[in-house]
Design a protein around this motif. Structure first.
Motif, PDB file in Angstrom:
ATOM      1  N   ASP A   1      60.833  10.265  19.945  1.00 43.84           N
ATOM      2  CA  ASP A   1      61.985   9.861  19.124  1.00 43.84           C
ATOM      3  C   ASP A   1      63.203  10.774  19.293  1.00 43.84           C
ATOM      4  O   ASP A   1      64.316  10.378  18.946  1.00 43.84           O
TER       5      ASP A   1
ATOM      6  N   ILE B   1      62.822  25.453  13.852  1.00 44.54           N
ATOM      7  CA  ILE B   1      63.782  25.933  14.857  1.00 44.54           C
ATOM      8  C   ILE B   1      65.193  25.874  14.279  1.00 44.54           C
ATOM      9  O   ILE B   1      65.610  24.846  13.726  1.00 44.54           O
TER      10      ILE B   1
ATOM     11  N   GLY C   1      56.564  -2.793  17.361  1.00 43.81           N
ATOM     12  CA  GLY C   1      55.482  -1.803  17.365  1.00 43.81           C
ATOM     13  C   GLY C   1      55.502  -0.965  18.642  1.00 43.81           C
ATOM     14  O   GLY C   1      54.465  -0.664  19.223  1.00 43.81           O
TER      15      GLY C   1
ATOM     16  N   VAL D   1      56.409   4.739  19.030  1.00 45.08           N
ATOM     17  CA  VAL D   1      55.666   5.917  19.475  1.00 45.08           C
ATOM     18  C   VAL D   1      54.988   5.651  20.823  1.00 45.08           C
ATOM     19  O   VAL D   1      54.732   6.578  21.589  1.00 45.08           O
ATOM     20  N   ASN D   2      54.755   4.381  21.130  1.00 40.96           N
ATOM     21  CA  ASN D   2      54.170   4.058  22.448  1.00 40.96           C
ATOM     22  C   ASN D   2      55.130   4.445  23.574  1.00 40.96           C
ATOM     23  O   ASN D   2      54.698   4.888  24.640  1.00 40.96           O
TER      24      ASN D   2
ATOM     25  N   GLU E   1      56.012  23.936  15.135  1.00 36.20           N
ATOM     26  CA  GLU E   1      56.119  22.824  14.192  1.00 36.20           C
ATOM     27  C   GLU E   1      56.625  23.327  12.840  1.00 36.20           C
ATOM     28  O   GLU E   1      56.121  24.320  12.321  1.00 36.20           O
ATOM     29  N   ALA E   2      57.594  22.609  12.286  1.00 35.71           N
ATOM     30  CA  ALA E   2      58.222  23.054  11.038  1.00 35.71           C
ATOM     31  C   ALA E   2      57.293  22.965   9.830  1.00 35.71           C
ATOM     32  O   ALA E   2      57.366  23.799   8.929  1.00 35.71           O
TER      33      ALA E   2
ATOM     34  N   VAL F   1      54.049  12.828  18.850  1.00 34.28           N
ATOM     35  CA  VAL F   1      54.398  12.986  20.267  1.00 34.28           C
ATOM     36  C   VAL F   1      54.241  14.440  20.711  1.00 34.28           C
ATOM     37  O   VAL F   1      53.589  14.713  21.727  1.00 34.28           O
TER      38      VAL F   1
ATOM     39  N   ALA G   1      50.677   0.581  15.723  1.00 39.18           N
ATOM     40  CA  ALA G   1      49.958  -0.295  16.650  1.00 39.18           C
ATOM     41  C   ALA G   1      50.067   0.369  18.018  1.00 39.18           C
ATOM     42  O   ALA G   1      51.166   0.520  18.549  1.00 39.18           O
TER      43      ALA G   1
HETATM   44  C1  LIG Z   1      57.935   1.704   9.199  1.00 43.94           C
HETATM   45  C2  LIG Z   1      57.660   2.159  10.609  1.00 43.94           C
HETATM   46  C3  LIG Z   1      56.646   1.569  11.343  1.00 43.94           C
HETATM   47  C4  LIG Z   1      56.385   1.953  12.666  1.00 43.94           C
HETATM   48  N1  LIG Z   1      55.408   1.336  13.367  1.00 43.94           N
HETATM   49  C5  LIG Z   1      55.197   1.666  14.667  1.00 43.94           C
HETATM   50  C6  LIG Z   1      54.181   1.010  15.454  1.00 43.94           C
HETATM   51  O1  LIG Z   1      53.462   0.122  14.984  1.00 43.94           O
HETATM   52  N2  LIG Z   1      54.021   1.388  16.760  1.00 43.94           N
HETATM   53  C7  LIG Z   1      54.792   2.358  17.324  1.00 43.94           C
HETATM   54  O2  LIG Z   1      54.618   2.630  18.516  1.00 43.94           O
HETATM   55  N3  LIG Z   1      55.739   3.010  16.606  1.00 43.94           N
HETATM   56  C8  LIG Z   1      55.966   2.700  15.295  1.00 43.94           C
HETATM   57  N4  LIG Z   1      56.917   3.355  14.571  1.00 43.94           N
HETATM   58  C9  LIG Z   1      57.683   4.443  15.200  1.00 43.94           C
HETATM   59  C10 LIG Z   1      56.941   5.781  15.153  1.00 43.94           C
HETATM   60  O3  LIG Z   1      56.585   6.090  13.820  1.00 43.94           O
HETATM   61  C11 LIG Z   1      57.832   6.880  15.731  1.00 43.94           C
HETATM   62  O4  LIG Z   1      58.233   6.487  17.019  1.00 43.94           O
HETATM   63  C12 LIG Z   1      57.061   8.205  15.831  1.00 43.94           C
HETATM   64  O5  LIG Z   1      56.721   8.678  14.559  1.00 43.94           O
HETATM   65  C13 LIG Z   1      57.897   9.251  16.565  1.00 43.94           C
HETATM   66  O6  LIG Z   1      57.103  10.398  16.771  1.00 43.94           O
HETATM   67  P1  LIG Z   1      57.753  11.772  17.256  1.00 43.94           P
HETATM   68  O7  LIG Z   1      56.631  12.755  17.272  1.00 43.94           O
HETATM   69  O8  LIG Z   1      58.576  11.556  18.459  1.00 43.94           O
HETATM   70  O9  LIG Z   1      58.802  12.152  16.097  1.00 43.94           O
HETATM   71  P2  LIG Z   1      58.523  12.567  14.582  1.00 43.94           P
HETATM   72  O10 LIG Z   1      57.397  11.791  14.015  1.00 43.94           O
HETATM   73  O11 LIG Z   1      59.828  12.488  13.887  1.00 43.94           O
HETATM   74  O12 LIG Z   1      58.044  14.082  14.684  1.00 43.94           O
HETATM   75  C14 LIG Z   1      58.951  15.131  14.882  1.00 43.94           C
HETATM   76  C15 LIG Z   1      58.247  16.432  14.506  1.00 43.94           C
HETATM   77  O13 LIG Z   1      59.132  17.515  14.770  1.00 43.94           O
HETATM   78  C16 LIG Z   1      59.155  18.397  13.662  1.00 43.94           C
HETATM   79  N5  LIG Z   1      60.487  19.009  13.602  1.00 43.94           N
HETATM   80  C17 LIG Z   1      61.671  18.389  13.348  1.00 43.94           C
HETATM   81  N6  LIG Z   1      62.678  19.288  13.382  1.00 43.94           N
HETATM   82  C18 LIG Z   1      62.111  20.483  13.659  1.00 43.94           C
HETATM   83  C19 LIG Z   1      62.621  21.798  13.807  1.00 43.94           C
HETATM   84  N7  LIG Z   1      63.932  22.075  13.663  1.00 43.94           N
HETATM   85  N8  LIG Z   1      61.761  22.792  14.093  1.00 43.94           N
HETATM   86  C20 LIG Z   1      60.424  22.559  14.261  1.00 43.94           C
HETATM   87  N9  LIG Z   1      59.884  21.332  14.109  1.00 43.94           N
HETATM   88  C21 LIG Z   1      60.716  20.315  13.809  1.00 43.94           C
HETATM   89  C22 LIG Z   1      58.866  17.527  12.438  1.00 43.94           C
HETATM   90  O14 LIG Z   1      58.325  18.276  11.378  1.00 43.94           O
HETATM   91  C23 LIG Z   1      57.892  16.512  13.022  1.00 43.94           C
HETATM   92  O15 LIG Z   1      56.558  16.932  12.891  1.00 43.94           O
HETATM   93  C24 LIG Z   1      57.190   2.973  13.253  1.00 43.94           C
HETATM   94  C25 LIG Z   1      58.203   3.580  12.524  1.00 43.94           C
HETATM   95  C26 LIG Z   1      58.444   3.188  11.203  1.00 43.94           C
HETATM   96  C27 LIG Z   1      59.560   3.844  10.427  1.00 43.94           C
END
Ligand SMILES: Cc1cc2nc3c(=O)[nH]c(=O)nc-3n(C[C@H](O)[C@H](O)[C@H](O)COP(=O)(O)OP(=O)(O)OC[C@H]3O[C@@H](n4cnc5c(N)ncnc54)[C@H](O)[C@@H]3O)c2cc1C
Length: 462
Positions: free
Chosen positions: A360, A169, A370, A373-374, A68-69, A45, A87
């Motif tokens: 998230d 952070i 699914g 992330v959408n 990014e960490a 995201v 997906a």
């Molecule tokens: C088994 C499984 C299957 C899934 N399948 C689907 C699917 O089919 N379709 C779908 O839409 N979603 C799916 N999801 C959900 C999806 O994986 C998450 O919604 C998505 O990864 C969230 O992305 P994000 O970038 O918001 O958060 P994250 O992926 O958690 O990324 C957060 C980022 O912030 C960084 N960070 C954290 N703290 C700090 C800090 N203090 N300082 C600097 N950086 C930091 C981390 O290193 C990381 O890179 C699934 C989840 C799981 C567990």
């Protein structure tokens, strides 16, 4: 020699509070460590948001920083599929096309999904989703790493975006007064300031913590096991996403190519621990059994679903479309099994003065639909439009009214989706007859009513 901080203190005393704040802001604006926007967290995201805002023509003269960490992302596509896939819905594809990610994904690989079939192991009920046109896709299966790979290529080419890796952070100081700037401090001691801080730092968000907003969350008593599966038969027809509801959870098979699929098996924590330890052959036996096993069915549920089917047939709205059979699994890719905790979480507020949550960090859902992330990519489209329009109209990036527009629009969409997914999770992890009866009839009726199914697809695409 008088030190700068002493001069600063004398100067501060001789100025009114608001005049000092104006001075502090303008000096910081010239400093190297000041940005218009800081994106905290460069997961799927955060890195997509940073790219989208940097490419927005209305924001092109704004300086953006992505923190990014983890280490610099240097993954390269290999023949072997990654075990983490998502997906993606049609709107996400449109966003990816607009910001240049899709051409990189397309040049490597993705799997189109033409149909989704979900069915209940405890009754005859099932539901399918396909497009109105047989040649149109309903979703796309893409590896998480490939999305980050596409983001890293695009982001490196942007002149107004600075990316810092290994930048964890530690704390964020948010604005209290109108012109206060926001300060982000890293664990290595470096600080950055900005006008707007966007928290994309995932479930345990530091930005959310600093915002002090109420967060409702719980862990499901389940984990999600992922793996890359080899199918018994090589088939061009491997374009269906399958989901079976069994009493301990859900099993989803997401197509990768003609002979491989990706598994997301949600099950109790104890079962997942056992499944992770099983030798590969035994694991495959357990998986095939969970996909094919005939569970004992309740007579009342059987009769009621047959009766409803007859009524629907008389009304020419039969839900009895032939259930297709899922593929048989012959083996799993070596070391592809991994498990993740599953939970629900929602932040009561997505915004505060000078800060907003995206992805998230704001909302976490069960993967059975699914959608996770959408929803985050939907947040990005909304925020991008609102911030672009705000700046175009001469307002500041941290204008609270604009940020509130973002919060309202996204909560109106996200909350019903999240509640529906949580409801489904609860509905399908019980074998209590009245619940099985209700959910089976509900699924049959939904399946028979094309406009309702269209509305569900429409909701899931934004
Ligand atoms: C088994 C499984 C299957 C899934 N399948 C689907 C699917 O089919 N379709 C779908 O839409 N979603 C799916 N999801 C959900 C999806 O994986 C998450 O919604 C998505 O990864 C969230 O992305 P994000 O970038 O918001 O958060 P994250 O992926 O958690 O990324 C957060 C980022 O912030 C960084 N960070 C954290 N703290 C700090 C800090 N203090 N300082 C600097 N950086 C930091 C981390 O290193 C990381 O890179 C699934 C989840 C799981 C567990």
């Amino acid at each position: 020699m008088i030190k700068t901080h002493v001069l600063n203190a004398i100067f501060r005393q001789s100025l009114s509070k608001s005049a000092y704040r104006r001075f502090a802001t303008s000096t910081a604006l010239n400093s190297e460590n000041h940005y218009d926007i800081i994106v905290a967290g460069g997961g799927m995201v955060g890195s997509t948001l940073a790219c989208t805002l940097s490419k927005n023509p209305k924001l092109s003269n704004r300086k953006i920083l992505l923190l990014e960490a983890s280490k610099d992302f240097n993954w390269k596509p290999t023949e072997k599929y990654s075990n983490r896939v998502v997906a993606l819905n049609l709107n996400t594809r449109k966003l990816f096309e607009r910001i240049g990610f899709w051409k990189h994904i397309e040049s490597v690989r993705y799997s189109p999904v033409y149909k989704i079939q979900a069915w209940d192991a405890l009754s005859e009920s099932m539901i399918t989703f396909d497009s109105s046109n047989d040649t149109e896709e309903v979703a796309y299966i893409v590896e998480n790493s490939l999305i980050l790979y596409a983001a890293s290529i695009e982001n490196k080419s942007l002149h107004n975006l600075n990316i810092i890796n290994e930048a964890r952070i530690k704390s964020c100081n948010l604005a209290i007064h109108e012109d206060d700037e926001i300060r982000v401090e890293l664990e290595n001691g470096t600080s950055y300031t900005c006008e707007l801080l966007l928290g994309c730092d995932g479930v345990s968000s530091k930005v959310r913590e600093a915002m002090g907003v109420q967060y409702v969350g719980w862990n499901y008593k389940q984990m999600g096991l992922v793996a890359t599966l080899n199918l018994s038969e090589d088939t061009e027809e491997n374009t269906i996403a399958w989901q079976r509801y069994i009493p301990t959870g859900t099993i989803a098979l997401l197509p990768l190519n003609t002979k491989q699929s990706s598994l997301v098996w949600c099950n109790t924590k104890d079962n997942i621990q056992k499944l992770l330890k099983l030798p590969p052959e035994q694991f495959v036996d357990e998986l095939n059994s969970a996909l094919w096993k005939q569970y004992e069915r309740n007579d009342i549920v059987n009769q009621a679903t047959k009766f409803l089917n007859n009524i629907l047939r008389t009304l020419d709205a039969s839900s009895n479309i032939m259930q297709q059979l899922p593929p048989n699994i012959c083996s799993i890719e070596q070391s592809s099994r991994a498990a993740f905790p599953l939970g629900f979480g929602h932040s009561a507020n997505y915004i505060r003065k000078g800060a907003a949550l995206v992805g998230d960090a704001a909302h976490r859902v069960h993967p059975l639909g699914g959608q996770g992330v959408n929803l985050g990519f939907g947040d990005i489209c909304c925020l991008d439009e609102i911030l672009g329009n705000a700046v175009y109209s001469g307002r500041k990036l941290n204008n609270l009214l604009d940020l509130r527009k973002y919060e309202t629009a996204r909560q109106r969409h996200n909350v019903p989706t999240m509640l529906a997914l949580d409801g489904l999770q609860k509905l399908y992890t019980t074998d209590f007859t009245p619940v099985v009866l209700l959910r089976s009839l509900g699924l049959q009726i939904t399946h028979a009513l094309t406009p309702v199914k269209r509305a569900i697809i429409e909701q899931a695409s934004h």
